[in-house]
Write a protein that holds these residues in place. Structure first.
Motif, short mmCIF file in Angstrom:
data_model
loop_
_atom_site.label_atom_id
_atom_site.label_comp_id
_atom_site.label_asym_id
_atom_site.label_seq_id
_atom_site.Cartn_x
_atom_site.Cartn_y
_atom_site.Cartn_z
N VAL A 124 23.49 80.11 49.03
CA VAL A 124 23.99 79.48 50.26
C VAL A 124 25.51 79.54 50.29
O VAL A 124 26.12 79.85 51.33
N GLU A 125 26.14 79.27 49.15
CA GLU A 125 27.60 79.33 49.07
C GLU A 125 28.11 80.74 49.33
O GLU A 125 29.22 80.92 49.86
N ALA A 149 19.90 79.35 54.01
CA ALA A 149 18.80 78.90 53.16
C ALA A 149 17.45 79.34 53.70
O ALA A 149 16.55 79.71 52.93
N ALA A 177 13.26 71.51 46.84
CA ALA A 177 14.58 71.95 47.29
C ALA A 177 15.01 71.16 48.51
O ALA A 177 14.20 70.90 49.42
N ILE A 199 19.75 78.84 44.02
CA ILE A 199 19.59 78.72 45.47
C ILE A 199 20.90 78.26 46.11
O ILE A 199 21.37 78.83 47.10
N ASP A 200 21.50 77.24 45.51
CA ASP A 200 22.76 76.71 46.04
C ASP A 200 23.84 77.78 46.07
O ASP A 200 24.64 77.86 47.01
N ARG A 201 23.86 78.61 45.03
CA ARG A 201 24.88 79.66 44.98
C ARG A 201 24.70 80.67 46.10
O ARG A 201 25.69 81.14 46.69
N GLN A 251 17.47 75.68 41.03
CA GLN A 251 18.08 75.14 42.25
C GLN A 251 19.54 75.56 42.36
O GLN A 251 20.05 75.84 43.45
N ALA A 252 20.22 75.64 41.22
CA ALA A 252 21.62 76.08 41.24
C ALA A 252 21.75 77.50 41.75
O ALA A 252 22.74 77.85 42.42
N GLN A 293 17.03 72.24 50.78
CA GLN A 293 17.20 73.15 51.91
C GLN A 293 15.84 73.75 52.31
O GLN A 293 15.00 74.01 51.45
#
Length: 222
Positions: free
Chosen positions: A101-102, A107, A129, A97-99, A94-95, A131
Motif C-alpha cells: 500500500v505504501e 489494497a 487485515a 501488505i502494508d508495504r 501484514q507488514a 484493509q
C-alpha cells in the motif's frame, strides 16, 4: 522488513500485487514457476512478492530447523496449534501488505496467496487485515485458529472472495480438513470458490488454469 523476499514484476509501475506464501520447508523460490504460468495481462502490470518464512525448529520433524511460518507438533494440524508462531507470522505478513500500500498499490488490488502452511497464513492474515483485499487464495491448506475467526476477522474483509483448492489424495493436509475449513468460512458468510483435483500435496495444471480465471475476475482493472 522482518521477512526476506524475492520480487518480480511483469512491467513498470505495477498496479496489482500478489503475495505468495510457501509451505513448510520450502522458500520463496518455490512458487516462482507457478507465477510464471499465470497470464494476468488484462489487469495491468503485476508485482509478485515471494517471502521466505523464518527458520525455526519444527517439532513434527524431530526439531530440525527449516523455514516454517509456525511450529507443527503433529499431523493433527488443527490440534495443539502454535498460536504464538501463527500470530507472529501474521504480523510479518501484514507488514508486507502494508508495504505494498505504501508503494502505491491499492489494497483492493492486492491478493494474498499461500500453499499448505502458506494457505493457513493467508487465511489467518487476510481475514484479519484492516484493509479490504482483492482476494485470498488458499491451496492445499486449512483455516488455523478456526474457533477465533468469527471474533477476530475484520469487517473490511467480510466479503473478500476466497479461492480454495485441494488434492483429493493429499496425505499431508487431509482433504477433510480442507473441506471443514471451507464449510466453516461459508458458515461465516464468506464467498469461497472451491476446487479439488486428483493429486496429492501438490499443484496441477488444471488448478493453475482455474486460479488464473479467478484472479482475472477479482482483479478488475483500475
Amino acid at each position: 522488513m522482518a521477512l526476506e523476499t524475492l520480487e518480480g514484476t511483469t512491467g513498470p509501475h505495477p498496479v496489482v500485487s500478489i503475495i505468495v506464501l510457501h509451505g513448510l520447508g520450502a522458500d520463496g523460490n518455490d512458487f516462482v514457476p507457478v507465477a510464471q504460468q499465470l497470464d494476468l495481462r488484462p489487469v495491468g502490470h503485476v508485482r509478485y512478492i515471494f517471502p521466505h518464512a523464518p527458520v525455526r525448529a519444527v517439532t513434527l520433524n524431530g526439531g530440525a530447523r527449516m523455514r516454517a511460518w509456525y511450529d507443527i507438533a503433529s499431523l493433527e494440524l488443527s490440534q495443539r496449534e502454535d498460536e504464538t508462531g501463527l500470530r507472529q507470522s501474521r504480523l510479518d505478513v501484514q507488514a508486507l501488505i502494508d508495504r505494498e500500500v505504501e508503494r502505491g498499490v491499492a489494497a483492493e488490488r492486492i491478493v494474498l496467496m499461500g500453499f499448505s502452511q502458506g494457505c493457513a497464513m493467508t487465511l489467518l492474515t487476510g481475514l484479519r487485515a484492516p484493509q479490504r483485499l482483492a482476494g485470498l487464495v488458499g491451496l492445499s491448506g486449512y483455516l488455523p485458529l478456526a474457533a477465533m475467526t468469527a471474533s477476530e476477522r475484520t469487517a473490511a474483509n467480510s466479503h473478500t472472495p476466497i479461492f480454495m483448492a485441494h488434492g483429493r489424495h493429499d496425505p499431508i493436509v487431509q482433504p477433510a480438513l480442507g473441506t471443514i475449513s471451507r464449510d466453516a468460512l461459508r458458515a461465516l458468510g464468506h464467498e469461497v470458490e472451491w476446487h479439488d483435483y486428483p493429486m496429492e500435496h501438490a499443484v496441477c495444471a488444471e488448478e493453475i488454469s482455474d486460479l488464473n480465471r479467478w484472479l482475472l475476475k477479482v482483479l478488475v482493472p483500475a
